[in-house]
Motif scaffolding. Structure first.
Motif: not given
Lengths: 148, 157
Positions: A58, A60, A63-64, A89-93, B66-67, B70, B89-94
């Motif tokens: 996942h 997330g 992210t964690t 926090l921003r994550v690009d996958h 965050g998870a 999502e 998911v392409v991008d995710f921002s919190i």
């Protein structure tokens, strides 16, 4: 304070990683730490899966992993080390991690101001040349010093 | 290959929300729950020591918030759209507004835009008081696999 009085970044990072129950439960391991940098690893497990059809973990979970490594990179970048709180926090996958492979990440705190620490982080699944995700985070300094 | 369209519509007909969560091992691992309220789907994460990031406060791990957000976005998208694939998911921002305390965490998702290939979703997270949000998240999700897209493009070409 002189440089040799600064606590060992590995000891500080280890202290934080051990103090985070969710990180321990997920299986996040500290790989290394130096001034302003933290490397972490997360072995693949079935209960980290977010897409049962493909077996991909996942988003997330990444992210964690990135949040934890980035936060601790901010902690060790501050002298003397100080607790921080994630502001954003921003994550690009960039691509999906291969099912079955451990996830690795390397976080670097590249700027510390009086109030805020800025961190970038790259994650891969075994091949550093082909990252799976990139994270950008900012962390609020709390003023609470950390003594492992 | 898991037929999500069939599983989700069957669960929706039975209002069996737990069956949907069980499709996602990591959502089950965190302890995600959800249900339909007047205002739409509301997601819940009952407090658990396992999700703590700071033992002394205690506070939820930022990654858990965050998870959870999502998962809320992905399940919301699956629940409301005719899709046989799990949104990717392409991008995710919190944005973290307040620490997550030792209470149930709630989330609700809004799809701001849904196109053929991608959706933009925002997720609001709160605890005891919805007007005092603890996090706001947003992200983009791919709604199609490349193989599906190639098929569609070759058909239209």
């Amino acid at each position: 304070m002189t440089a040799d009085q600064h606590p060992d970044p590995v000891a500080v990072a280890r202290y934080f990683f051990d103090m985070l129950p969710h990180g321990c439960r997920l299986g996040i391991e500290l790989v290394g730490a130096s001034h302003a940098r933290v490397q972490a690893r997360l072995p693949y497990r079935r209960d980290l899966v977010g897409d049962p059809g493909s077996g991909h973990v996942h988003g997330g979970v990444l992210t964690t992993l990135i949040d934890q490594a980035s936060g601790v990179a901010a902690v060790v970048a501050i002298q003397p080390p100080e607790a921080v709180a994630t502001l954003d926090l921003r994550v690009d996958h960039l691509r999906a991690a291969r099912p079955g492979e451990a996830l690795y990440c390397s976080a670097e705190c590249y700027r510390v101001t009086r109030n805020v620490a800025f961190v970038r982080c790259t994650a891969h699944d075994g091949d550093e040349e082909h990252p799976i995700a990139v994270g950008m985070g900012s962390f609020m300094r709390t003023g609470r010093q950390v003594v492992p | 290959m898991i037929d999500f369209l069939r599983l989700i519509s069957a669960a929706r007909a039975r209002q069996d929300y737990a069956a949907v969560v069980r499709l996602f091992p990591h959502a089950e691992f965190l302890g995600v729950e959800f249900g339909e309220e007047d205002e739409g789907l509301v997601f819940r994460l009952p407090f658990s020591d396992n999700n703590v990031g700071n033992r002394s406060l205690p506070a939820l791990h930022g990654g858990v918030i965050g998870a959870f957000a999502e998962h809320a976005a992905i399940i919301h998208l699956l629940w409301h759209m005719e899709s046989a694939v799990v949104p990717r998911v392409v991008d995710f921002s919190i944005d973290y507004l307040r620490p997550g305390r030792a209470h149930t965490l709630y989330a609700a998702c809004r799809v701001l835009r849904q196109g053929q290939r991608v959706a933009n979703a925002s997720v609001e997270c709160w605890q005891q008081d919805r007007s005092r949000g603890i996090a706001m998240a947003r992200g983009h999700f791919l709604l199609t696999r490349e193989a599906d897209l190639n098929r569609r493009l070759s058909r239209s070409g």
